[in-house]
Design an enzyme around this catalytic site. Structure first.
Site, PDB file in Angstrom:
ATOM      1  N   ASP A   1      34.293  38.225  35.968  1.00 49.48           N
ATOM      2  CA  ASP A   1      35.319  38.118  34.704  1.00 49.48           C
ATOM      3  C   ASP A   1      36.170  39.458  34.552  1.00 49.48           C
ATOM      4  OD1 ASP A   1      36.015  36.759  32.510  1.00 49.48           O
ATOM      5  OD2 ASP A   1      34.580  37.648  31.148  1.00 49.48           O
TER       6      ASP A   1
ATOM      7  N   ASN B   1      35.740  25.858  31.798  1.00 47.42           N
ATOM      8  CA  ASN B   1      37.334  26.730  32.308  1.00 47.42           C
ATOM      9  C   ASN B   1      38.342  25.488  32.656  1.00 47.42           C
ATOM     10  OD1 ASN B   1      35.613  29.026  34.307  1.00 47.42           O
ATOM     11  ND2 ASN B   1      36.426  29.169  32.230  1.00 47.42           N
TER      12      ASN B   1
END
Ligand code: IPE
Ligand code: IPE
Ligand code: MG
Length: 253
Positions: free
Chosen positions: A32, A80
């Site tokens: 991330d 996502n």
């Protein structure tokens, strides 16, 4: 006196040499911070993903070199897809490029690359690349295993396991009371893999974001503010050092 100090220093150095300390059997990473890394530099988010993909290559190789048997990364979540189409396209193209490269270099590197998640909705050519990757991986004897989680969601995975088990019960192949924790594990995408020992999340977020929900029951978590594109072997070493200092009790005393 002098030589004793020198000898002590040599011994100390040897003691702390990376290859001398135990390493987790299975390390997982929530990759991330790519977007924020790019934003900080006034670059588009997609540039962050490109550098993040390089980081993945470096850290996967490093893990193999220090003897980590399983390295699993969260590359694209079931959530996502909400991102702008251009960003999703870039990520899919990075997967394409990486899978092609993996197929070509797997034998030489000795790292079996696997992909898990709900792969059925990925583009046909990506599904084909994954199948080719599996074929190459099968040829390797005792490889290290790098697993990419693509269109992966922990809840989605558990839902699919429940469905598969319910179908077996409905077909009369098993009774509800035959369902054990192992039955559930065996119906997850991670079937055959050990649970992660250490889960690392860079970028300062302190949440799982739907990653390995079932498998992480007794994982040790390590959080760092370092953004994934900046993540280096030295950061991994810090996480391992931290992990090695912890006492895992698994509910015991
Ligand atoms: C990469 O980091 C994770 C992926 C979903 C590919 P992000 O794109 O989430 O980066 P941030 O969190 O916006 O900084
Ligand atoms: C988690 O990161 C998913 C991956 C790293 C693939 P996100 O950036 O999607 O997570 P949230 O939205 O911050 O929880
Ligand atoms: Mg993020």
């Amino acid at each position: 006196m002098h030589s004793t100090v020198a000898l002590f220093n040599i011994l100390k150095k040897e003691e702390s040499a990376p290859q001398e300390r135990p390493v987790p059997h299975h390390i997982a990473v929530i990759m991330d911070g790519n977007g924020r890394w790019a934003k900080k530099r006034g670059m588009p988010r997609t540039a962050g993903h490109r550098v993040g993909a390089e980081t993945f290559r470096n850290i996967a190789t490093y893990c193999k070199n220090i003897g980590v048997k399983y390295f699993t990364v969260y590359a694209f979540s079931t959530e996502n897809w909400k991102r702008p189409a251009e960003e999703v396209d870039t990520l899919m193209n990075l997967f394409r490029r990486y899978l092609k490269e993996a197929i070509e270099t797997m034998a030489e590197k000795g790292v079996a690359v696997r992909v898990i998640g709900d792969l059925s909705v990925l583009a046909e050519d990506i599904q084909q690349l994954i199948a080719d990757c599996d074929k190459e991986a099968e040829k390797l004897e005792t490889p290290a295993i790098a697993t990419l989680c693509i269109n992966y969601g922990g809840r989605d995975e558990i839902k699919n396991a429940v469905r598969a088990i319910a179908q077996r019960v409905q077909a009369g192949e098993m009774q509800p009371e035959d369902i054990t924790e192992d039955t559930i594990s065996e119906n997850l995408y991670t079937v055959g893999m050990p649970d992660p020992d250490l889960i690392i999340r860079p970028s300062g977020e302190i949440r799982t974001s739907n990653f390995l929900l079932w498998q992480s029951a007794y994982a040790e978590y390590y959080f760092t503010d370092v953004l994934w594109p900046d993540f280096k072997p030295e950061h991994l070493e810090k996480a391992i050092e931290d992990f090695n200092r912890r006492q895992r009790r698994f509910g015991g005393v």
